[in-house]
Design an enzyme around this catalytic site. Sequence first.
Site, PDB file in Angstrom:
ATOM      1  N   ALA A  75      47.909  49.120  56.561  1.00 29.55           N
ATOM      2  CA  ALA A  75      47.800  49.421  58.060  1.00 29.55           C
ATOM      3  C   ALA A  75      49.198  48.997  58.496  1.00 29.55           C
ATOM      4  O   ALA A  75      49.845  48.008  57.681  1.00 29.55           O
ATOM      5  CB  ALA A  75      46.860  48.488  58.701  1.00 29.55           C
ATOM      6  N   GLY A 120      45.246  49.115  53.487  1.00 23.44           N
ATOM      7  CA  GLY A 120      45.001  50.395  54.126  1.00 23.44           C
ATOM      8  C   GLY A 120      45.351  51.812  53.039  1.00 23.44           C
ATOM      9  O   GLY A 120      44.757  52.525  53.114  1.00 23.44           O
ATOM     10  N   GLU A 123      43.026  51.752  50.313  1.00 23.70           N
ATOM     11  CA  GLU A 123      41.531  52.279  50.969  1.00 23.70           C
ATOM     12  C   GLU A 123      41.795  53.999  51.052  1.00 23.70           C
ATOM     13  O   GLU A 123      40.699  54.666  50.883  1.00 23.70           O
ATOM     14  CB  GLU A 123      41.473  51.478  52.046  1.00 23.70           C
ATOM     15  N   GLU A 143      44.541  41.788  52.019  1.00 23.74           N
ATOM     16  CA  GLU A 143      44.345  41.245  53.502  1.00 23.74           C
ATOM     17  C   GLU A 143      44.390  39.734  53.640  1.00 23.74           C
ATOM     18  O   GLU A 143      44.669  39.291  54.940  1.00 23.74           O
ATOM     19  CB  GLU A 143      43.216  42.154  54.270  1.00 23.74           C
TER      20      GLU A 143
HETATM   21  N1  CO8 Z   1      53.233  47.445  57.842  1.00 22.31           N
HETATM   22  C1  CO8 Z   1      54.500  47.363  58.552  1.00 22.31           C
HETATM   23  N2  CO8 Z   1      55.591  47.475  58.022  1.00 22.31           N
HETATM   24  C2  CO8 Z   1      55.533  47.174  56.792  1.00 22.31           C
HETATM   25  C3  CO8 Z   1      54.599  47.036  55.995  1.00 22.31           C
HETATM   26  C4  CO8 Z   1      53.176  47.242  56.546  1.00 22.31           C
HETATM   27  N3  CO8 Z   1      51.925  47.178  55.949  1.00 22.31           N
HETATM   28  N4  CO8 Z   1      54.732  46.767  54.605  1.00 22.31           N
HETATM   29  C5  CO8 Z   1      56.198  47.080  54.489  1.00 22.31           C
HETATM   30  N5  CO8 Z   1      56.654  47.036  55.935  1.00 22.31           N
HETATM   31  C6  CO8 Z   1      58.072  47.123  56.346  1.00 22.31           C
HETATM   32  C7  CO8 Z   1      58.615  45.771  56.135  1.00 22.31           C
HETATM   33  O1  CO8 Z   1      58.278  44.975  57.358  1.00 22.31           O
HETATM   34  C8  CO8 Z   1      60.163  45.998  56.069  1.00 22.31           C
HETATM   35  O2  CO8 Z   1      60.784  46.281  57.089  1.00 22.31           O
HETATM   36  P1  CO8 Z   1      61.911  45.835  57.536  1.00 22.31           P
HETATM   37  O3  CO8 Z   1      63.164  46.470  56.816  1.00 22.31           O
HETATM   38  O4  CO8 Z   1      62.101  46.333  58.971  1.00 22.31           O
HETATM   39  O5  CO8 Z   1      61.854  44.339  57.580  1.00 22.31           O
HETATM   40  C9  CO8 Z   1      60.039  47.237  54.979  1.00 22.31           C
HETATM   41  O6  CO8 Z   1      58.828  47.736  55.455  1.00 22.31           O
HETATM   42  C10 CO8 Z   1      60.336  47.043  53.583  1.00 22.31           C
HETATM   43  O7  CO8 Z   1      59.334  46.282  53.420  1.00 22.31           O
HETATM   44  P2  CO8 Z   1      59.948  44.843  52.374  1.00 22.31           P
HETATM   45  O8  CO8 Z   1      61.102  44.404  52.967  1.00 22.31           O
HETATM   46  O9  CO8 Z   1      58.707  43.805  52.519  1.00 22.31           O
HETATM   47  O10 CO8 Z   1      59.762  45.411  50.920  1.00 22.31           O
HETATM   48  P3  CO8 Z   1      59.745  44.657  49.598  1.00 22.31           P
HETATM   49  O11 CO8 Z   1      59.912  45.329  48.676  1.00 22.31           O
HETATM   50  O12 CO8 Z   1      60.327  43.299  49.743  1.00 22.31           O
HETATM   51  O13 CO8 Z   1      57.910  44.205  49.514  1.00 22.31           O
HETATM   52  C11 CO8 Z   1      55.698  45.008  49.682  1.00 22.31           C
HETATM   53  C12 CO8 Z   1      57.155  45.370  49.526  1.00 22.31           C
HETATM   54  C13 CO8 Z   1      55.309  43.843  48.584  1.00 22.31           C
HETATM   55  C14 CO8 Z   1      54.722  46.155  49.737  1.00 22.31           C
HETATM   56  C15 CO8 Z   1      55.668  44.102  51.138  1.00 22.31           C
HETATM   57  O14 CO8 Z   1      56.472  45.002  52.116  1.00 22.31           O
HETATM   58  C16 CO8 Z   1      54.285  43.934  51.623  1.00 22.31           C
HETATM   59  O15 CO8 Z   1      53.882  42.752  51.194  1.00 22.31           O
HETATM   60  N6  CO8 Z   1      53.822  44.579  52.563  1.00 22.31           N
HETATM   61  C17 CO8 Z   1      52.664  44.416  53.185  1.00 22.31           C
HETATM   62  C18 CO8 Z   1      51.373  44.855  52.225  1.00 22.31           C
HETATM   63  C19 CO8 Z   1      50.273  44.411  52.993  1.00 22.31           C
HETATM   64  O16 CO8 Z   1      49.789  43.180  53.285  1.00 22.31           O
HETATM   65  N7  CO8 Z   1      49.272  45.465  53.369  1.00 22.31           N
HETATM   66  C20 CO8 Z   1      48.209  45.223  53.891  1.00 22.31           C
HETATM   67  C21 CO8 Z   1      48.328  45.395  55.442  1.00 22.31           C
HETATM   68  S1  CO8 Z   1      46.653  44.980  56.318  1.00 22.31           S
HETATM   69  C22 CO8 Z   1      45.786  46.247  56.125  1.00 22.31           C
HETATM   70  O17 CO8 Z   1      46.074  47.199  55.543  1.00 22.31           O
HETATM   71  C23 CO8 Z   1      44.450  46.154  56.440  1.00 22.31           C
HETATM   72  C24 CO8 Z   1      43.494  47.464  56.515  1.00 22.31           C
HETATM   73  C25 CO8 Z   1      42.643  47.715  57.591  1.00 22.31           C
HETATM   74  C26 CO8 Z   1      43.149  47.705  59.220  1.00 22.31           C
HETATM   75  C27 CO8 Z   1      42.532  47.723  60.120  1.00 22.31           C
HETATM   76  C28 CO8 Z   1      43.361  47.463  61.251  1.00 22.31           C
HETATM   77  C29 CO8 Z   1      42.464  47.117  62.716  1.00 22.31           C
END
Ligand code: CO8
Length: 270
Positions: A75, A120, A123, A143
Amino acid sequence: MDFGSYSTLHLDVNDSIATLTVNRPEALNALSQEVVAELWKAFTAIQDSCTHDAGWPVRGVMVTGAGGKAFVAGADIREISAMEPDEAAEYSRSMQAVTLLIEKLPVPVVAAVDGFALGGGCELALACDFIYASEAAWFGQPEVNLGLVPGFGGSVRLPQRVGLGPARELIYTGRRIDAAEALRLGLVNRVLGTREEVLAAVRETLAEIAEKAPAAVGLAKQTISKATGRSTANGLEDEADAFREAFATHDMREGTRAFLEKRAAVFTGR
Ligand code: CO8
């Protein structure tokens, strides 16, 4: 046939196979509310085309992500960090509805995963009929690292796919697993070397299925979905409620803020 135009997705239909690509590489294809709305629109357009009269112009769908680094990284954390509990439950329900639509679609939907399929993203892949992955794929439900719970069906479909024990361990630890481990657990059906090989293998399998009687494939899919359908629907309701509850905690604000500020979260249990 017109399948609509999109700003966060690409939708191509070739030789009766639709390829749906989530296209927000700058945010690792995170599922913003706009992406969720467009996924709904795209799958609805595909569903509407699946009729005897139209001659089944789409006989299979491949879902993938653009940019070479992620399938979908979850998400959109930037959007959800500011949401109130009711808004979060609404968002959870809107993407759950997309996952149910995928399951109801009378043609197979296959996820082609290269790079991160987290939260997500995992999922979305789990809502597909099955998953092929590249050696560079990573899966997980991270999460809890954000003070959240899965909200798009993971609490229901991950245990269905890999069994209760492995699903519990993955969801409680938020741990990431690589493609080889995902294959061992039965989360993915096949692992191939590169993204191109994954896309080609998915196309090949969908082309093989496209030669079968479409109504028979549709009925087989419907029967499998029905067998798990009732418990899925009940489970999704509970999941959306849990999501709302998680959004009422201080730890959820801290977890998502810490991600955006690129630091470790400090959870206090409040
Ligand atoms: N949302 C928004 N932006 C994101 C996300 C995300 N999920 N993942 C990455 N980005 C962005 C980063 O903020 C970054 O942006 P910027 O360059 O502007 O700083 C860009 O994408 C590149 O990401 P990273 O610099 O972090 O790249 P890395 O190679 O260092 O890391 C990872 C890659 C490991 C994938 C890392 O980005 C990460 O951990 N991302 C988040 C993963 C995560 O926690 N996902 C779960 C999110 S919660 C969810 O999905 C719940 C589902 C149900 C939701 C219901 C809502 C009500």
